[in-house]
Structures are given as C-alpha cells and as structure tokens.
Design a protein around this motif. Structure first.
Motif, PDB file in Angstrom:
ATOM      1  N   PRO A  58      16.477  -9.887   7.646  1.00 23.19           N
ATOM      2  CA  PRO A  58      15.388  -9.760   8.621  1.00 23.19           C
ATOM      3  C   PRO A  58      15.128  -8.290   8.965  1.00 23.19           C
ATOM      4  O   PRO A  58      16.061  -7.485   9.021  1.00 23.19           O
ATOM      5  CB  PRO A  58      15.914 -10.514   9.854  1.00 23.19           C
ATOM      6  CG  PRO A  58      17.090 -11.282   9.385  1.00 23.19           C
ATOM      7  CD  PRO A  58      17.652 -10.575   8.198  1.00 23.19           C
ATOM      8  N   GLY A  59      13.876  -7.962   9.166  1.00 22.32           N
ATOM      9  CA  GLY A  59      13.518  -6.610   9.611  1.00 22.32           C
ATOM     10  C   GLY A  59      13.367  -5.583   8.512  1.00 22.32           C
ATOM     11  O   GLY A  59      12.970  -4.456   8.776  1.00 22.32           O
ATOM     12  N   VAL A  60      13.692  -5.962   7.275  1.00 22.28           N
ATOM     13  CA  VAL A  60      13.574  -4.994   6.168  1.00 22.28           C
ATOM     14  C   VAL A  60      12.248  -5.215   5.434  1.00 22.28           C
ATOM     15  O   VAL A  60      12.032  -6.264   4.823  1.00 22.28           O
ATOM     16  CB  VAL A  60      14.753  -5.134   5.171  1.00 22.28           C
ATOM     17  CG1 VAL A  60      14.567  -4.198   3.978  1.00 22.28           C
ATOM     18  CG2 VAL A  60      16.065  -4.828   5.871  1.00 22.28           C
ATOM     19  N   GLY A  61      11.375  -4.243   5.493  1.00 21.53           N
ATOM     20  CA  GLY A  61      10.108  -4.318   4.764  1.00 21.53           C
ATOM     21  C   GLY A  61      10.359  -4.156   3.274  1.00 21.53           C
ATOM     22  O   GLY A  61      11.266  -3.420   2.881  1.00 21.53           O
ATOM     23  N   VAL A  62       9.591  -4.860   2.467  1.00 15.82           N
ATOM     24  CA  VAL A  62       9.775  -4.819   1.011  1.00 15.82           C
ATOM     25  C   VAL A  62       8.426  -4.587   0.336  1.00 15.82           C
ATOM     26  O   VAL A  62       7.424  -5.208   0.714  1.00 15.82           O
ATOM     27  CB  VAL A  62      10.370  -6.159   0.493  1.00 15.82           C
ATOM     28  CG1 VAL A  62      10.585  -6.106  -1.020  1.00 15.82           C
ATOM     29  CG2 VAL A  62      11.681  -6.494   1.192  1.00 15.82           C
ATOM     30  N   ILE A  63       8.417  -3.673  -0.651  1.00 18.48           N
ATOM     31  CA  ILE A  63       7.208  -3.474  -1.467  1.00 18.48           C
ATOM     32  C   ILE A  63       7.411  -4.326  -2.721  1.00 18.48           C
ATOM     33  O   ILE A  63       8.329  -4.065  -3.492  1.00 18.48           O
ATOM     34  CB  ILE A  63       7.037  -1.993  -1.849  1.00 18.48           C
ATOM     35  CG1 ILE A  63       7.041  -1.115  -0.599  1.00 18.48           C
ATOM     36  CG2 ILE A  63       5.766  -1.786  -2.660  1.00 18.48           C
ATOM     37  CD1 ILE A  63       7.383   0.339  -0.882  1.00 18.48           C
ATOM     38  N   LEU A  64       6.603  -5.352  -2.870  1.00 20.81           N
ATOM     39  CA  LEU A  64       6.767  -6.241  -4.006  1.00 20.81           C
ATOM     40  C   LEU A  64       5.588  -6.107  -4.966  1.00 20.81           C
ATOM     41  O   LEU A  64       4.436  -6.255  -4.555  1.00 20.81           O
ATOM     42  CB  LEU A  64       6.901  -7.686  -3.559  1.00 20.81           C
ATOM     43  CG  LEU A  64       7.496  -8.476  -4.706  1.00 20.81           C
ATOM     44  CD1 LEU A  64       8.927  -8.846  -4.424  1.00 20.81           C
ATOM     45  CD2 LEU A  64       6.688  -9.681  -5.026  1.00 20.81           C
ATOM     46  N   ALA A 110      -9.553   0.498   6.543  1.00 23.22           N
ATOM     47  CA  ALA A 110      -9.955   1.603   7.420  1.00 23.22           C
ATOM     48  C   ALA A 110      -8.836   1.952   8.397  1.00 23.22           C
ATOM     49  O   ALA A 110      -8.724   3.085   8.863  1.00 23.22           O
ATOM     50  CB  ALA A 110     -11.216   1.221   8.177  1.00 23.22           C
ATOM     51  N   ASP A 111      -7.995   0.971   8.705  1.00 25.32           N
ATOM     52  CA  ASP A 111      -6.828   1.235   9.548  1.00 25.32           C
ATOM     53  C   ASP A 111      -5.783   1.936   8.674  1.00 25.32           C
ATOM     54  O   ASP A 111      -5.083   1.313   7.886  1.00 25.32           O
ATOM     55  CB  ASP A 111      -6.283  -0.095  10.095  1.00 25.32           C
ATOM     56  CG  ASP A 111      -4.991   0.106  10.875  1.00 25.32           C
ATOM     57  OD1 ASP A 111      -4.575   1.275  11.052  1.00 25.32           O
ATOM     58  OD2 ASP A 111      -4.406  -0.900  11.307  1.00 25.32           O
ATOM     59  N   ALA A 112      -5.696   3.266   8.849  1.00 21.49           N
ATOM     60  CA  ALA A 112      -4.838   4.060   7.965  1.00 21.49           C
ATOM     61  C   ALA A 112      -3.376   3.628   8.032  1.00 21.49           C
ATOM     62  O   ALA A 112      -2.629   3.765   7.064  1.00 21.49           O
ATOM     63  CB  ALA A 112      -4.979   5.534   8.325  1.00 21.49           C
ATOM     64  N   GLY A 113      -2.960   3.098   9.165  1.00 22.29           N
ATOM     65  CA  GLY A 113      -1.547   2.725   9.305  1.00 22.29           C
ATOM     66  C   GLY A 113      -1.235   1.304   8.892  1.00 22.29           C
ATOM     67  O   GLY A 113      -0.122   0.812   9.106  1.00 22.29           O
ATOM     68  N   ARG A 114      -2.198   0.615   8.277  1.00 18.15           N
ATOM     69  CA  ARG A 114      -2.028  -0.815   7.980  1.00 18.15           C
ATOM     70  C   ARG A 114      -0.802  -1.114   7.116  1.00 18.15           C
ATOM     71  O   ARG A 114       0.030  -1.941   7.462  1.00 18.15           O
ATOM     72  CB  ARG A 114      -3.302  -1.336   7.287  1.00 18.15           C
ATOM     73  CG  ARG A 114      -3.248  -2.785   6.863  1.00 18.15           C
ATOM     74  CD  ARG A 114      -3.283  -3.735   8.061  1.00 18.15           C
ATOM     75  NE  ARG A 114      -3.338  -5.104   7.619  1.00 18.15           N
ATOM     76  CZ  ARG A 114      -2.455  -6.042   7.987  1.00 18.15           C
ATOM     77  NH1 ARG A 114      -1.474  -5.736   8.810  1.00 18.15           N
ATOM     78  NH2 ARG A 114      -2.573  -7.281   7.548  1.00 18.15           N
ATOM     79  N   PHE A 115      -0.671  -0.427   5.968  1.00 11.87           N
ATOM     80  CA  PHE A 115       0.456  -0.702   5.061  1.00 11.87           C
ATOM     81  C   PHE A 115       1.783  -0.358   5.747  1.00 11.87           C
ATOM     82  O   PHE A 115       2.778  -1.071   5.596  1.00 11.87           O
ATOM     83  CB  PHE A 115       0.342   0.112   3.765  1.00 11.87           C
ATOM     84  CG  PHE A 115      -0.830  -0.252   2.896  1.00 11.87           C
ATOM     85  CD1 PHE A 115      -1.604  -1.368   3.158  1.00 11.87           C
ATOM     86  CD2 PHE A 115      -1.153   0.528   1.790  1.00 11.87           C
ATOM     87  CE1 PHE A 115      -2.687  -1.701   2.363  1.00 11.87           C
ATOM     88  CE2 PHE A 115      -2.231   0.206   0.985  1.00 11.87           C
ATOM     89  CZ  PHE A 115      -2.996  -0.909   1.278  1.00 11.87           C
ATOM     90  N   LEU A 116       1.749   0.756   6.484  1.00  8.84           N
ATOM     91  CA  LEU A 116       2.981   1.208   7.136  1.00  8.84           C
ATOM     92  C   LEU A 116       3.414   0.211   8.215  1.00  8.84           C
ATOM     93  O   LEU A 116       4.603  -0.056   8.381  1.00  8.84           O
ATOM     94  CB  LEU A 116       2.772   2.597   7.748  1.00  8.84           C
ATOM     95  CG  LEU A 116       2.318   3.678   6.762  1.00  8.84           C
ATOM     96  CD1 LEU A 116       2.042   4.987   7.482  1.00  8.84           C
ATOM     97  CD2 LEU A 116       3.370   3.889   5.679  1.00  8.84           C
ATOM     98  N   SER A 117       2.426  -0.358   8.936  1.00 10.71           N
ATOM     99  CA  SER A 117       2.742  -1.339   9.979  1.00 10.71           C
ATOM    100  C   SER A 117       3.394  -2.579   9.383  1.00 10.71           C
ATOM    101  O   SER A 117       4.320  -3.139   9.963  1.00 10.71           O
ATOM    102  CB  SER A 117       1.473  -1.776  10.725  1.00 10.71           C
ATOM    103  OG  SER A 117       0.822  -0.676  11.259  1.00 10.71           O
ATOM    104  N   VAL A 118       2.892  -2.991   8.222  1.00 14.50           N
ATOM    105  CA  VAL A 118       3.442  -4.182   7.556  1.00 14.50           C
ATOM    106  C   VAL A 118       4.919  -3.951   7.238  1.00 14.50           C
ATOM    107  O   VAL A 118       5.781  -4.792   7.526  1.00 14.50           O
ATOM    108  CB  VAL A 118       2.654  -4.489   6.253  1.00 14.50           C
ATOM    109  CG1 VAL A 118       3.353  -5.558   5.427  1.00 14.50           C
ATOM    110  CG2 VAL A 118       1.233  -4.913   6.582  1.00 14.50           C
ATOM    111  N   LEU A 119       5.223  -2.789   6.664  1.00 17.18           N
ATOM    112  CA  LEU A 119       6.604  -2.497   6.272  1.00 17.18           C
ATOM    113  C   LEU A 119       7.485  -2.292   7.507  1.00 17.18           C
ATOM    114  O   LEU A 119       8.639  -2.705   7.523  1.00 17.18           O
ATOM    115  CB  LEU A 119       6.644  -1.272   5.351  1.00 17.18           C
ATOM    116  CG  LEU A 119       5.960  -1.493   3.991  1.00 17.18           C
ATOM    117  CD1 LEU A 119       5.878  -0.189   3.215  1.00 17.18           C
ATOM    118  CD2 LEU A 119       6.700  -2.545   3.168  1.00 17.18           C
TER     119      LEU A 119
END
Lengths: 84, 295
Positions: B115-121, B175-184
């Motif tokens: 839990p809590g670990v973002g993953v780039i798949l 357009a939300d520049a932080g979108r990917f970062l928020s997901v992770l």
C-alpha cells in the motif's frame, strides 16, 4: 520567501524546458506554472532540468501541489543550503 | 462532412453495444471474427500496414505466414473489443480469479501489493491491455494514460465504459501539470503504452525490432524523476475470456546523469521486453498500428 537569485535561475530553467512562446521577462513570482505552458508531460522535463540545475534530490511527487513560481522557488530553497 | 462521419460512427457504436448486450458471449465472439475478416479484406491500407510491419519486424518473411498473422491480428483486435465490453460483468463479481492466471515476478508482485507505493506500469498494443488494467485495479487504483479519440461522440461513451471506481483515465497531456505526480504520490498505478507513435520535439527515436521508431520518453522520464518502480507487463488471451497476466522483474537502470542516454536505455529495455513477448505470440499484437511511419 524565495530570493531573487533562485527566482532568476528558476526562470532560466523554465524558459529552457517550456515549449510555449511566453514573454519570460514578464514572468513573476506569482505567475502560475500552468500558464507557462507546462502540462502533465512537459512538467517531467522541467523537474529533471531543475534537479540537474539546482543539484537537489527530491521526490517529484512533492511538487504535485506546487502552483506558482514562488511556491516552486520556496520549495527548492527548502531543499538547498541557504544561498542568500 | 466530418461531423456527419462522427455521427455515423456514433450510431454504429451504439448499435454495436446494443447488439452485444442482446447476444451470448460465444455469439459475440463469432460475430467479431466475421467482422474482423470482412474488415481485413475491405481495408487495404491497414492490411498492407500490418503485413509490412510483420515483415519489417522480422517475424516472418513467408507471405502465407505473414498473411495468417496479419489476419489473426485483426481478429485479435475485434475480440479485444468484445472482451473489453464484457469486463464489467466478468470481473465485477467474486469469481474473476477463475479467468486469470498470473505469472508475475515476486518483486513486481510485492510493489503491486504494497500500500502507498506508486507504480509506473508500461505495456504495449499487445494482448488485452484493457483487461490488464481491470485486473491490476484489484491490487490498487489504476489511472490509464490515453490519447483522446478524434470523435467526441464516441470518445465519451467508450471512456465511460472503461472506467469504474478503481480504474480511471487521464489524457496524455493533462492541463493539470501535477496529474501524473499526484497519481504516484497517492500510491496508485499509472499505466502507459510504450509503443504509440510519438509526435513533437520531445520524441525519441528508439529501436523497435531493430528499426528506429518514434517513441514517447514519458515512461522513462517519469521513472527518472520519481524513482518509482517501473514495471513492464501484458495480458495474454489464453481462451475465451481467459487471460494470463505476465510481468517481469521491475526495470532498474542506474541513472548516469545524462538524460538522453538514460531515457534511451530505459526505452530500449521496455521495447526489448515488448519484442520478446510479441515474438512468442505475434497474433496478439496490433500490427495494423502505424508504428514506423517515418521510416
């Protein structure tokens, strides 16, 4: 409060990373990052460039809530040794 | 004229979804194969692209075999659509595990379960990536990075069908520049396809089957700036509504400080893993996709 040196250096890095045509001289501390042409993809370039230019290591997700140039500069200063 | 085409496509989509809701899954599969065979004969340009790509990748040079793989690839895509429509029924209940076999490296399984670990798949246009996202959402929420369809009428209902409470979509350029970062940061899975043709000045030319292909640097850049685990996986069809989810060890390429070479090394490794998977089951790759349009 971010110092001028950090803000100037940050603006230079942003200018290099952004593909948007912007009057960079008019960019001030309260300018929103989104208005500088960064989106969810191009922000990754900016983060990488910032990490290189400022020589700081940080978790990129910490920037998810950063909205303005000033907030970004403050964040970077908090990660660095004081320079001014 | 474009508006009319969009409306016709929308009407065809609604009719197709209605029809699929009326017939059994077996009947829908048979129908999908017929439609794919018809489309293979009719769409000369896509058929030629598929055949050329199979030859270019060195999968086969024998024209009979090339034709067989290309035709199967068209059928595969039609089945993918049918299966994707069915996923909300198949994977909604408690019995979804009966449809899935897993071959996931223990290290990858560990990051998926932690839990809590973002993953780039990362995956490719191989197997059924829609089902893969659905299965992965059982581990942790998945956000799929997608390209918006040109037809706004069909884009909305398709996006609606794909999403549910643990699976959502985000545009490639949000357009939300932080979108990917928020997901992770939220410890979720950010899912991307690595084999989409990249436009713009940020594209990187990386070998795919030994031929330079324009590639998005985003999976590599995301890994470099977030240091989040980068995993490659895919979901192979093994039978009617049966799948095998495969994922190897997380990719670890120590950063050298040279962005271009780091990005290239990561993208090459992702492409290598995708090629390896495709060589085993070339029929389940979407060969009609114009991957090498600049060469």
């Amino acid at each position: 409060m971010a110092c001028d040196e950090t803000l100037t250096k940050l603006r230079d890095v942003m200018k290099q990373s952004s593909k948007a045509k912007i009057a960079w001289n008019a960019v001030g501390p309260d300018t929103s990052i989104q208005s500088l042409g960064f989106d969810s993809l191009s922000i990754l370039d900016l983060i990488y460039d910032i990490q290189q230019a400022f020589g700081v290591e940080f978790e990129a997700e910490e920037l998810a809530r950063v909205r303005t140039v000033r907030e970004l500069a403050n964040f970077l200063e908090s990660k660095q040794q004081p320079v001014c | 004229m474009t508006q009319l085409r969009y409306l016709i496509e929308y009407a065809a989509l609604r009719f197709g979804l209605w029809l699929l809701g009326c017939v059994s899954f077996a009947a829908a599969q048979r129908l999908a194969v017929r439609v794919a065979d018809f489309w293979y004969r009719l769409n000369v340009a896509r058929r030629r692209t598929a055949r050329d790509n199979i030859r270019r990748a060195g999968i086969s040079l024998n024209s009979v075999e090339v034709d067989r793989i290309a035709r199967e690839s068209f059928r595969h895509f039609a089945l993918l659509v049918i299966e994707s429509v069915q996923t909300h029924k198949t994977f909604a209940g408690q019995t979804w595990q009966q449809h899935i076999e897993m071959d996931i490296h223990p290290e990858t399984m560990s990051v998926l379960k932690e839990p809590g670990v973002g993953v780039i798949l990362v995956s490719g246009h191989f197997g059924n990536w829609e089902v893969a996202a659905r299965i992965l959402s059982c581990f942790k929420p998945v956000v799929g990075v997608t390209k918006k369809m040109s037809n706004p009428y069909t884009d909305r209902p398709i996006a609606r069908r794909k999403t549910h409470n643990r699976l959502s979509l985000t545009p490639m350029r949000d357009a939300d520049a932080g979108r990917f970062l928020s997901v992770l940061k939220a410890g979720e899975i950010l899912a991307l396809l690595v084999d989409q043709y990249a436009r713009g000045r940020k594209k990187v030319m990386v070998d795919f089957f030994g031929v330079p292909a324009s590639t998005h640097p985003s999976p590599a850049l995301l890994h470099l700036v977030t240091r989040k685990p980068l995993c490659f996986g895919y979901c192979l069809r093994t039978g009617p509504m049966r799948f095998k989810l495969v994922a190897g060890r997380p990719i670890r390429i120590p950063p050298t400080g040279n962005r271009e070479s780091d990005i290239r090394a990561i993208l090459l490794e992702l492409n290598r893993r995708l090629e390896e998977a495709i060589r085993l089951t070339p029929e389940q790759y979407v060969w009609a996709h114009r991957r090498w349009r600049t060469t």
